[in-house]
Each structure stands twice: as C-alpha cells, then as structure tokens.
Motif scaffolding. Sequence first.
Motif, PDB file in Angstrom:
ATOM      1  N   ILE A 119       0.751  -1.204   0.065  1.00 31.55           N
ATOM      2  CA  ILE A 119       0.173   0.095  -0.171  1.00 31.55           C
ATOM      3  C   ILE A 119       0.946   1.277   0.057  1.00 31.55           C
ATOM      4  O   ILE A 119       1.954   1.312   0.694  1.00 31.55           O
ATOM      5  N   LEU A 120       0.674   2.050  -0.975  1.00 30.68           N
ATOM      6  CA  LEU A 120       1.448   3.327  -0.974  1.00 30.68           C
ATOM      7  C   LEU A 120       0.300   4.494  -0.552  1.00 30.68           C
ATOM      8  O   LEU A 120      -0.702   4.613  -1.247  1.00 30.68           O
ATOM      9  N   PHE A 121       0.564   4.964   0.557  1.00 31.98           N
ATOM     10  CA  PHE A 121      -0.268   6.182   0.890  1.00 31.98           C
ATOM     11  C   PHE A 121       0.256   7.433   0.518  1.00 31.98           C
ATOM     12  O   PHE A 121       1.361   8.096   0.892  1.00 31.98           O
ATOM     13  N   VAL A 133       3.844   2.227   2.712  1.00 25.09           N
ATOM     14  CA  VAL A 133       4.776   3.272   2.746  1.00 25.09           C
ATOM     15  C   VAL A 133       4.132   4.717   2.550  1.00 25.09           C
ATOM     16  O   VAL A 133       2.900   4.667   1.789  1.00 25.09           O
ATOM     17  N   ILE A 134       4.476   5.338   3.350  1.00 21.03           N
ATOM     18  CA  ILE A 134       4.116   6.969   2.927  1.00 21.03           C
ATOM     19  C   ILE A 134       4.931   7.713   2.010  1.00 21.03           C
ATOM     20  O   ILE A 134       6.096   7.470   2.238  1.00 21.03           O
ATOM     21  N   CYS A 135       4.417   8.248   0.930  1.00 16.95           N
ATOM     22  CA  CYS A 135       5.137   8.829  -0.168  1.00 16.95           C
ATOM     23  C   CYS A 135       4.458  10.207  -0.515  1.00 16.95           C
ATOM     24  O   CYS A 135       3.344  10.263   0.078  1.00 16.95           O
ATOM     25  N   TYR A 136       5.211  11.111  -1.342  1.00 19.51           N
ATOM     26  CA  TYR A 136       4.725  12.235  -1.679  1.00 19.51           C
ATOM     27  C   TYR A 136       4.840  12.690  -3.045  1.00 19.51           C
ATOM     28  O   TYR A 136       5.804  12.401  -3.640  1.00 19.51           O
ATOM     29  N   THR A 141       6.426   9.543  -4.604  1.00 24.43           N
ATOM     30  CA  THR A 141       5.441   8.352  -4.790  1.00 24.43           C
ATOM     31  C   THR A 141       6.097   7.824  -6.179  1.00 24.43           C
ATOM     32  O   THR A 141       5.915   6.373  -6.183  1.00 24.43           O
ATOM     33  N   GLU A 142       6.701   8.613  -7.205  1.00 19.87           N
ATOM     34  CA  GLU A 142       7.071   7.949  -8.365  1.00 19.87           C
ATOM     35  C   GLU A 142       8.186   6.992  -7.981  1.00 19.87           C
ATOM     36  O   GLU A 142       8.271   5.977  -8.417  1.00 19.87           O
ATOM     37  N   VAL A 155      -5.145  12.400 -12.982  1.00 20.79           N
ATOM     38  CA  VAL A 155      -4.175  12.121 -14.090  1.00 20.79           C
ATOM     39  C   VAL A 155      -2.781  11.624 -13.660  1.00 20.79           C
ATOM     40  O   VAL A 155      -1.896  10.532 -13.982  1.00 20.79           O
ATOM     41  N   GLU A 156      -2.126  12.389 -12.639  1.00 24.48           N
ATOM     42  CA  GLU A 156      -0.916  12.047 -11.849  1.00 24.48           C
ATOM     43  C   GLU A 156      -0.999  10.419 -11.556  1.00 24.48           C
ATOM     44  O   GLU A 156       0.000   9.549 -11.820  1.00 24.48           O
TER      45      GLU A 156
END
Length: 346
Positions: free
Chosen positions: A190-192, A231-234, A248-249, A278-279
Amino acid sequence: MAKTAVILFNLGGPDSQAAVRPFLFNLFNDPAIIRLPQPLRYLLARLISSRRAPKAAQIYARMGGRSPILPETEAQARELKRSLGSDDYRVLIAMRYWHPFASEAAREALAWGADRVLLLPLYPQFSTTTTASSLKDWRRAAAKAGLDVPMAAIGCYPEESGFIVAQTALLRQALAAVEAEPAQRGPLRILFSAHGLPKRVVLDGDPYQMQVERSVAAILRQLNRPEIDSVICYQSRVGPLEWIGPSTEAEVARAAKDGCAIVVVPVAFVSEHSETLVELDIEYAHLAMRAGAASYTRVPTVGTQPEFIVGLARLVRNATNYDGDPVSGSGEKPCGNAWRRCTCAS
C-alpha cells in the motif's frame, strides 16, 4: 438558532482552458507558495504560469478541458447540508485560486444574513500552504465585504473518525478486489500518497507531514492488516527545491521492481482532481506497469462517502470556539510546541 454559514475551503481549479494560466498565476502569486516579496513574487508567478500553462492545459484536456474539483466540492456541500438537516445552516464554497473565490462566498453569506461563520477546510491535514493560506484569504475577503460576525475555524482533522472510517472502507474494497484476482500470488504494498511540500517548509515548523503520518497510522489501525507492507510517499513535486520524501514516483518504481501488487491511497485528498485522475491514475499507473508491477490499483478519494460527510457534519455541530482562532477537529492542539506554524488554539 443562529444562522451559520459553513464555508468549505478547497484549492480550486480552472473551469476552462482559458482559465488555466490565470489559475496558475493565482497559485504561484500566493506568498504561502512562493515566499518572496513583491514585485519579485508577481514577476516569478507570471513567468512560471506562462511556462507551465501549455503542459497544464494538456493535463486538463484529459479531464474534459476543466478541473472536476468544483463539481466534486459542490456535491460535498450538498451532502453536508443534507446531513446537517437544518435551514439554519448554509454551506458555501470558497476556492483559493479560482472561482468561486472567498470574496464571492463572503458576499453570499452577508446577503443571506449569517449570524456567524464556520470555516471548514477540505484539507484534513493542516499546512501553511493550504489551510493557513485560505484562512488568511478569508479574513481579507470578509473584511472587504463588511461581514462582521463571530467566526470559528476548524484547523485540521487528520484523525477524524468519519474521515478515517471512509478512507479505510474504500481501501478494504480495493484490497478485496486485488486479492480476489486468480493471478494474485505476489506481495501487496500500500502506498499512501500525499501532496508533497518543500522540505524547508516542514523544517520551518509546518505540521503537515506529521499530520499525514497520523492519518496513515489511524487508517492502518482501523484496517488491521499488519501483514501488508505500506509506505507513506509524496507526489507532485515542482521546482528545484528539495521536497519531503520519499517520492510516490520512486516508491511506485520500487514496488514494481519488487513484483508487488500496488494499491495507492490518496490520503491527503478528499476529492478527485488532476493529481488523482491524471498523475496517479495515468502517469504512475503507466510507470508501474512498465516497471513490472503485478497490478496497480488506485483507491478513490472519500468524496461524498456517507461516513466522511457525517464526520464533517460532526465537526460543524461540535464547533463552539467563535473567537476567530482555528481549532483542531479533536478540540485539542494536536501538534505540540515543535510545530510552531500550527495556528490551532490550545
């Protein structure tokens, strides 16, 4: 009962191709976004908006030529009004960078005869770049409109139970769909994903990253699936500054390399717009599949999920501090003295 105008804050978005460049100018001319004095900020905002407008216009063209954020927010406003269930409430929208602006909402509240105003940001996690900017903008607009009534403000609600329950329910549905696939044998991750900020903004005392982490921790407690990696990502980095991470990428690429089935949760967004449609849905989905991910699933934003709307209504009804200082949704100051940019009252 006093007539209460509930003002929903949101970012806003261009409602036509012609609005893309002025929307971007308004965004980058905000001192909370570009911390330069005038006229330098004005000149830089003109330059950035001019350069970014063609690419941004292509992004909005993929969504029908306009941002969906206003119709999404209007739907949330209607459902919130229905949940409040009283004509003593009117729910209005104040977008930060495009119509309807705070000035329009302030004039409408005045014309309605509001006895008091409650400001409710559609940003669960507080940041100087979102909630604080909108609060400052509202105060200017209300003063100019002559709207001089008691005002309350919700500063943040990163762990509000309705928000957490709604987001967790959507995550559970996505996980169930992925796990039901016959070919699903590999690991899940899971990517938050939250909108990023320049690292220096956080180092200056902005509590946003900490509050994102608290939201994620609350969702994971509710989910109760400790065997699933997360994982937390931006996302959405722009410009040359160092931003908080991981990105996030990069995390999509890493999860794909590990052969994971990727499930992305837009944990800091409560309505669909370019960063989700989109992103996340197109650009990162393509990246995931090119890099070898087992699958890629994006969890919807909470939107008009009943639990989320009930949670917003609860925040409105529980608001009692009408002295102008924002408070957290819990009624307590959540950030501590280390996060000096948090403006919530103690």
